[in-house]
Design a protein around this motif. Structure first.
Motif, PDB file in Angstrom:
ATOM      1  N   LYS A  34       0.806  -1.226   0.000  1.00  0.00           N
ATOM      2  CA  LYS A  34       0.000   0.000   0.000  1.00  0.00           C
ATOM      3  C   LYS A  34       0.834   1.270   0.000  1.00  0.00           C
ATOM      4  O   LYS A  34       0.317   2.346  -0.234  1.00  0.00           O
ATOM      5  N   TRP A  35       2.144   1.165   0.306  1.00  0.00           N
ATOM      6  CA  TRP A  35       2.888   2.416   0.475  1.00  0.00           C
ATOM      7  C   TRP A  35       4.343   2.400   0.015  1.00  0.00           C
ATOM      8  O   TRP A  35       4.939   3.463  -0.156  1.00  0.00           O
ATOM      9  N   TRP A  36       4.979   1.265  -0.188  1.00  0.00           N
ATOM     10  CA  TRP A  36       6.429   1.201  -0.439  1.00  0.00           C
ATOM     11  C   TRP A  36       6.755   1.656  -1.858  1.00  0.00           C
ATOM     12  O   TRP A  36       7.332   0.949  -2.652  1.00  0.00           O
ATOM     13  N   SER A  39       4.211   8.144  -4.641  1.00  0.00           N
ATOM     14  CA  SER A  39       2.795   8.328  -4.952  1.00  0.00           C
ATOM     15  C   SER A  39       2.486   7.989  -6.412  1.00  0.00           C
ATOM     16  O   SER A  39       3.232   8.355  -7.309  1.00  0.00           O
ATOM     17  N   ALA A 138       7.165   8.145  -0.289  1.00  0.00           N
ATOM     18  CA  ALA A 138       6.747   6.819   0.197  1.00  0.00           C
ATOM     19  C   ALA A 138       6.321   6.898   1.662  1.00  0.00           C
ATOM     20  O   ALA A 138       5.300   6.325   2.056  1.00  0.00           O
ATOM     21  N   ARG A 141       2.993   8.386   2.048  1.00  0.00           N
ATOM     22  CA  ARG A 141       1.963   7.379   1.755  1.00  0.00           C
ATOM     23  C   ARG A 141       1.762   6.478   2.966  1.00  0.00           C
ATOM     24  O   ARG A 141       0.633   6.117   3.298  1.00  0.00           O
ATOM     25  N   LEU A 142       2.857   6.089   3.614  1.00  0.00           N
ATOM     26  CA  LEU A 142       2.755   5.261   4.822  1.00  0.00           C
ATOM     27  C   LEU A 142       1.920   5.990   5.867  1.00  0.00           C
ATOM     28  O   LEU A 142       1.050   5.384   6.506  1.00  0.00           O
ATOM     29  N   GLU A 144      -0.442   8.105   5.401  1.00  0.00           N
ATOM     30  CA  GLU A 144      -1.857   8.023   4.990  1.00  0.00           C
ATOM     31  C   GLU A 144      -2.442   6.650   5.305  1.00  0.00           C
ATOM     32  O   GLU A 144      -3.557   6.536   5.802  1.00  0.00           O
ATOM     33  N   VAL A 145      -1.660   5.602   5.010  1.00  0.00           N
ATOM     34  CA  VAL A 145      -2.108   4.229   5.299  1.00  0.00           C
ATOM     35  C   VAL A 145      -2.349   4.061   6.802  1.00  0.00           C
ATOM     36  O   VAL A 145      -3.318   3.433   7.221  1.00  0.00           O
TER      37      VAL A 145
END
Length: 149
Positions: A34-36, A39, A138, A141-142, A144-145
């Motif tokens: 989901k994040w690695w 965007s 990245a 994004r983590l 956000e997850v």
């Protein structure tokens, strides 16, 4: 080792999530996908043996259709505290070490991520190539997850 500071790029963040949640997001395949990646990019986990001596390998499809491979071998794992692994991000970055530290601060997690390069010159080149933008994206994004969990 005195030049270690000149060979290391570090990002520190405090995530608004308990340490177990952050640890799981960093160490479990179903969360990693989901994040690695920066965007807009997708990641596929090819191999993930989360143990000392275990190997990990992820694939990211680039806009031009080429695959970008990230892989390494876990060197040290201390549950909820640290993960140290070798890493190659082919074709851009090879033969680096990732050091990830986790520290609980109440219900938040202080997170320190360092990449150690073989030489100060290589480190500088990686920084100029966009280390902070790429990993920063990245890690955003983590973040956000983690809000969704």
């Amino acid at each position: 080792m005195s030049d270690l500071a000149n060979r290391t790029l570090t990002i520190e963040k405090t995530f608004n999530a308990p340490i177990q949640v952050v640890w799981d997001a960093w160490t479990q395949s179903e969360h990693i996908v989901k994040w690695w990646a920066p965007s807009g990019m997708n990641i596929k986990v090819i191999q993930h043996e989360f143990k000392v001596g275990g190997k990990w390998k992820y694939s990211m499809l680039m806009p031009d259709g080429n695959e970008f491979i990230s892989e390494g071998t876990y060197k040290e794992i201390e549950e909820l505290k640290k993960i140290i692994t070798s890493a190659d991000f082919k074709p851009m970055t090879e033969n680096v070490e990732l050091q990830t530290y986790f520290e609980a601060i109440g219900d938040k997690t202080k997170f320190t991520f360092s990449v150690i390069h073989a030489t100060p010159e290589y480190c500088k080149q990686q920084e100029e190539m966009g280390f902070y933008n790429g990993w920063g994206s990245a890690l955003n994004r983590l973040e956000e997850v983690l809000k969704e969990s």
